[in-house]
Design a protein around this motif. Structure first.
Motif, mmCIF file in Angstrom:
data_model
loop_
_atom_site.group_PDB
_atom_site.id
_atom_site.type_symbol
_atom_site.label_atom_id
_atom_site.label_comp_id
_atom_site.label_asym_id
_atom_site.label_seq_id
_atom_site.Cartn_x
_atom_site.Cartn_y
_atom_site.Cartn_z
ATOM 1 N N LEU A 137 0.775 -1.383 -0.117
ATOM 2 C CA LEU A 137 -0.121 -0.130 0.056
ATOM 3 C C LEU A 137 0.789 1.191 0.061
ATOM 4 C CD1 LEU A 137 -2.900 1.435 0.254
ATOM 5 C CD2 LEU A 137 -2.707 1.146 2.574
ATOM 6 N N VAL A 138 1.812 1.338 0.795
ATOM 7 C CA VAL A 138 2.729 2.527 1.084
ATOM 8 C C VAL A 138 3.849 2.384 0.079
ATOM 9 C CG1 VAL A 138 1.989 3.061 3.358
ATOM 10 C CG2 VAL A 138 3.889 1.611 2.975
ATOM 11 N N ARG A 139 4.352 1.467 -0.590
ATOM 12 C CA ARG A 139 5.325 0.986 -1.679
ATOM 13 C C ARG A 139 6.587 1.405 -1.162
ATOM 14 N NH1 ARG A 139 2.432 -1.099 -5.478
ATOM 15 N NH2 ARG A 139 3.987 -0.649 -7.236
ATOM 16 N N GLY A 140 7.067 1.400 0.025
ATOM 17 C CA GLY A 140 8.308 1.908 0.553
ATOM 18 C C GLY A 140 8.565 3.218 0.792
ATOM 19 N N HIS A 141 7.678 3.943 0.590
ATOM 20 C CA HIS A 141 7.770 5.448 0.716
ATOM 21 C C HIS A 141 7.819 5.778 2.182
ATOM 22 C CE1 HIS A 141 7.227 6.240 -3.398
ATOM 23 N NE2 HIS A 141 6.158 6.000 -3.565
ATOM 24 N N PRO A 142 8.527 6.776 2.634
ATOM 25 C CA PRO A 142 8.499 7.301 4.063
ATOM 26 C C PRO A 142 7.389 7.785 4.350
ATOM 27 C CG PRO A 142 10.358 8.033 3.025
ATOM 28 C CD PRO A 142 9.707 7.384 1.732
ATOM 29 N N LEU A 143 6.536 7.775 5.673
ATOM 30 C CA LEU A 143 5.399 7.869 5.897
ATOM 31 C C LEU A 143 5.089 9.301 6.439
ATOM 32 C CD1 LEU A 143 4.657 4.238 7.569
ATOM 33 C CD2 LEU A 143 4.170 5.021 5.341
ATOM 34 N N LEU A 144 5.873 10.158 6.328
ATOM 35 C CA LEU A 144 5.596 11.653 6.986
ATOM 36 C C LEU A 144 4.445 12.305 6.468
ATOM 37 C CD1 LEU A 144 6.456 13.878 8.890
ATOM 38 C CD2 LEU A 144 7.843 14.776 7.252
ATOM 39 N N PHE A 145 4.124 11.951 5.175
ATOM 40 C CA PHE A 145 2.922 12.514 4.259
ATOM 41 C C PHE A 145 1.819 11.923 4.969
ATOM 42 C CE2 PHE A 145 -0.143 11.604 1.105
ATOM 43 C CZ PHE A 145 -0.542 12.961 0.731
ATOM 44 N N HIS A 146 1.804 10.568 5.127
ATOM 45 C CA HIS A 146 0.638 9.815 5.692
ATOM 46 C C HIS A 146 0.286 10.331 7.182
ATOM 47 C CE1 HIS A 146 2.558 7.737 2.529
ATOM 48 N NE2 HIS A 146 1.590 6.991 2.300
ATOM 49 N N PHE A 147 1.518 10.568 7.921
ATOM 50 C CA PHE A 147 1.457 10.754 9.195
ATOM 51 C C PHE A 147 0.452 12.156 9.550
ATOM 52 C CE2 PHE A 147 2.654 12.684 13.328
ATOM 53 C CZ PHE A 147 2.784 11.944 14.051
ATOM 54 N N LEU A 165 18.071 7.826 6.349
ATOM 55 C CA LEU A 165 18.907 6.683 6.372
ATOM 56 C C LEU A 165 18.328 5.767 7.535
ATOM 57 C CD1 LEU A 165 22.337 8.432 5.519
ATOM 58 C CD2 LEU A 165 20.812 7.161 3.889
ATOM 59 N N MET A 166 17.997 6.441 8.743
ATOM 60 C CA MET A 166 17.612 5.460 9.881
ATOM 61 C C MET A 166 16.272 4.844 9.500
ATOM 62 S SD MET A 166 18.481 8.151 12.850
ATOM 63 C CE MET A 166 17.566 7.247 14.208
ATOM 64 N N TYR A 167 15.532 5.428 8.699
ATOM 65 C CA TYR A 167 14.309 4.887 8.135
ATOM 66 C C TYR A 167 14.421 3.668 7.314
ATOM 67 C CZ TYR A 167 10.008 4.100 5.845
ATOM 68 O OH TYR A 167 8.551 3.718 5.302
ATOM 69 N N LEU A 168 15.431 3.925 6.469
ATOM 70 C CA LEU A 168 15.766 2.810 5.381
ATOM 71 C C LEU A 168 16.233 1.654 6.164
ATOM 72 C CD1 LEU A 168 17.478 4.530 2.552
ATOM 73 C CD2 LEU A 168 15.314 3.753 2.771
ATOM 74 N N MET A 169 17.225 1.888 7.266
ATOM 75 C CA MET A 169 17.757 0.657 8.069
ATOM 76 C C MET A 169 16.447 -0.111 8.629
ATOM 77 S SD MET A 169 21.033 2.599 9.898
ATOM 78 C CE MET A 169 21.374 1.156 10.945
ATOM 79 N N VAL A 170 15.562 0.701 9.123
ATOM 80 C CA VAL A 170 14.442 -0.010 9.952
ATOM 81 C C VAL A 170 13.618 -0.803 8.766
ATOM 82 C CG1 VAL A 170 12.442 0.419 11.204
ATOM 83 C CG2 VAL A 170 14.192 1.835 11.765
ATOM 84 N N TYR A 171 13.580 -0.139 7.555
ATOM 85 C CA TYR A 171 12.771 -0.659 6.430
ATOM 86 C C TYR A 171 13.360 -2.074 6.119
ATOM 87 C CZ TYR A 171 10.447 -1.162 2.107
ATOM 88 O OH TYR A 171 9.560 -1.667 0.849
ATOM 89 N N LYS A 172 14.661 -2.022 6.056
ATOM 90 C CA LYS A 172 15.544 -3.109 5.848
ATOM 91 C C LYS A 172 15.262 -4.271 6.845
ATOM 92 C CE LYS A 172 19.118 -5.768 4.320
ATOM 93 N NZ LYS A 172 19.106 -6.444 2.873
ATOM 94 N N MET A 173 15.255 -3.969 7.976
ATOM 95 C CA MET A 173 14.941 -5.149 9.207
ATOM 96 C C MET A 173 13.740 -5.548 8.955
ATOM 97 S SD MET A 173 16.988 -3.526 12.677
ATOM 98 C CE MET A 173 16.378 -1.938 12.479
ATOM 99 N N GLN A 174 12.876 -4.708 8.981
ATOM 100 C CA GLN A 174 11.457 -5.112 8.697
ATOM 101 C C GLN A 174 10.980 -6.101 7.644
ATOM 102 O OE1 GLN A 174 8.931 -1.990 9.633
ATOM 103 N NE2 GLN A 174 9.364 -1.729 11.890
ATOM 104 N N THR A 175 11.496 -5.597 6.234
ATOM 105 C CA THR A 175 11.122 -6.203 5.018
ATOM 106 C C THR A 175 12.235 -6.990 4.127
ATOM 107 O OG1 THR A 175 11.916 -4.067 3.808
ATOM 108 C CG2 THR A 175 9.607 -4.362 4.677
ATOM 109 N N ASN A 231 14.807 -5.613 2.512
ATOM 110 C CA ASN A 231 15.209 -4.863 1.617
ATOM 111 C C ASN A 231 15.137 -3.240 1.980
ATOM 112 O OD1 ASN A 231 15.143 -6.984 -0.714
ATOM 113 N ND2 ASN A 231 13.078 -6.763 -0.155
ATOM 114 N N PHE A 232 16.216 -2.501 1.358
ATOM 115 C CA PHE A 232 16.212 -1.213 1.423
ATOM 116 C C PHE A 232 15.257 -0.371 0.647
ATOM 117 C CE2 PHE A 232 20.791 -2.023 2.884
ATOM 118 C CZ PHE A 232 20.907 -1.649 4.111
#
Length: 403
Positions: A64-74, A217-227, A229-230
């Motif tokens: 649904l969010v397709r890997g985008h950071p979520l500040l816009f959604h927030f 970059l911190m968001y990408l690291m969390v994304y990598k741990m959860q999915t 992939n970066f």
């Protein structure tokens, strides 16, 4: 007394223009979501408003969010929780963001370029079909444009804390804002000798320019741990460095920014203005626009190697109009000549608005497409049963699966 009133004429004309924009868009706010806002952004922000606010990558389904950071959604979801989680309110927030951006543009040009320039700029932006379409849609482009604009503004004035905040927010709204850091770094390098700084000073400046990348970059690291992939897999698959594909997208991007929707007149007017300013050796007047111009060039290249859509280039369209207005305004030619250039530009934009229409989100013609979809779905609900097979295009298929 008369002088005091006339001093505020540009602001009054600007407020009148904003009022007309609100009148035009108001009936569109109740329309169902369309294309990407129906499939991705609008659906996602309403879902986050229901489920709870979060900036973590796994707050919503990755498809649904397709890997985008979520500040816009927030941001949108947080306001929806206050106003009420409805399609109308989601569109109202988008319109509010757009109007706020117009106020920023007005103030910036009135204080830096000259009286009436803010109204001229915002009027030309308002009448752009791509802006008229997106200013009421739940899409990140106008918010992204606002944050990139503010980042360059604060960077140019040396206001680092404000620059850090807006630049960090920009890249957390959409990752394509990474172009901002490349543009500002190159701009600083180009001015290295002129500023007379040594290597250590230059290194410190480059570090400060790129420091807002840390939260992303911190968001990408969390994304990598959860999915695992970066980046979202479809975004990686869409990358292409093939020469033919690159130049085809570059051609399409150049056409949309500089020539489409009546901006061919803008392009000719800006070329003529810059030529006249250069002929009089007055290019220093346009120095403040240089970071925006560099961003336009780099963002076109970035868009040519990634998945391409015209609406992604809204940033370039706005920055190009800024260059056009500044170039005309700073000309030393007679006022009547400058007025004629502005009138030609405005007429071209108005002509494009009334003569061009499409079912895409870079043109107000999307309203007709939404209305046709509504009629089609109403027909399906009346005539067909749940066991019938329906053949439809991708976005309608997505819409039929979600109330």
């Amino acid at each position: 007394m008369r002088h005091k009133i006339s001093k505020h004429f540009p602001l009054l004309f600007f407020l009148l223009s904003v009022f007309l924009l609100l009148m035009y868009k108001w009936s569109h706010l109740s329309l169902p979501f369309f294309q990407d806002e129906a499939w991705v952004y609008g659906k996602a922000v309403r879902m986050m408003a229901d489920k709870g606010l979060s900036l973590m990558p796994n707050a919503l389904d990755d498809e649904l969010v397709r890997g985008h950071p979520l500040l816009f959604h927030f941001i949108f979801a947080a306001i929806l929780k206050v106003l009420g989680n409805s399609v109308f309110n989601a569109h109202l927030i988008a319109l509010g963001v757009s109007v706020s951006f117009l106020f920023l543009l007005f103030y910036y040009f009135e204080t830096r370029v000259g009286r009436w320039s803010g109204w001229v700029l915002t009027s030309l932006v308002m009448i752009q079909p791509v802006f008229l379409a997106q200013c009421g849609l739940v899409l990140p482009e106008i918010l992204l444009t606002s944050l990139v604009f503010l980042s360059i503004w604060f960077f140019s004035e040396g206001r680092f804390r404000l620059y850090f905040f807006t630049a960090a927010c920009a890249v957390l709204v959409k990752e394509s804002a990474v172009v901002l850091f490349v543009a500002l770094s190159l701009f600083r390098l180009f001015n290295h000798k002129k500023l007379g700084s040594n290597f250590s000073s230059l290194s410190l400046h480059l570090f400060r320019i790129n420091l807002p990348l840390v939260p992303w970059l911190m968001y990408l690291m969390v994304y990598k741990m959860q999915t695992g992939n970066f980046f979202f897999h479809e975004h990686i698959e869409a990358l292409s460095f093939h020469v033919t594909v690159f130049f085809d997208k570059l051609r399409r991007g150049f056409y949309f920014v500089f020539l489409a929707q009546g901006r061919n007149i803008f392009f000719l007017a800006s070329l003529l203005s810059v030529f006249l300013i250069a002929f009089r050796n007055e290019l220093k007047k346009l120095k403040f626009i240089a970071p925006f111009l560099l961003f336009i060039f780099l963002f076109l290249i970035f868009s040519s190697v990634n998945y391409y859509a015209d609406r992604y280039l809204l940033l370039n369209v706005v920055f190009f109009i800024m260059l056009t207005v500044a170039g005309i305004q700073f000309n030393s030619v007679k006022l009547i000549f400058r007025l004629c250039l502005f009138i030609f530009c405005f007429s071209a934009a108005v002509f494009s608005f009334f003569t061009q229409s499409s079912g895409n989100d870079q043109n107000p013609g999307y309203v007709n497409a939404v209305q046709v979809n509504v009629q089609g779905i109403n027909f399906l609900e009346k005539k067909l049963s749940r066991e019938d097979t329906i053949y439809c295009w991708f976005n309608t298929h997505q819409n039929l699966q979600s109330h």
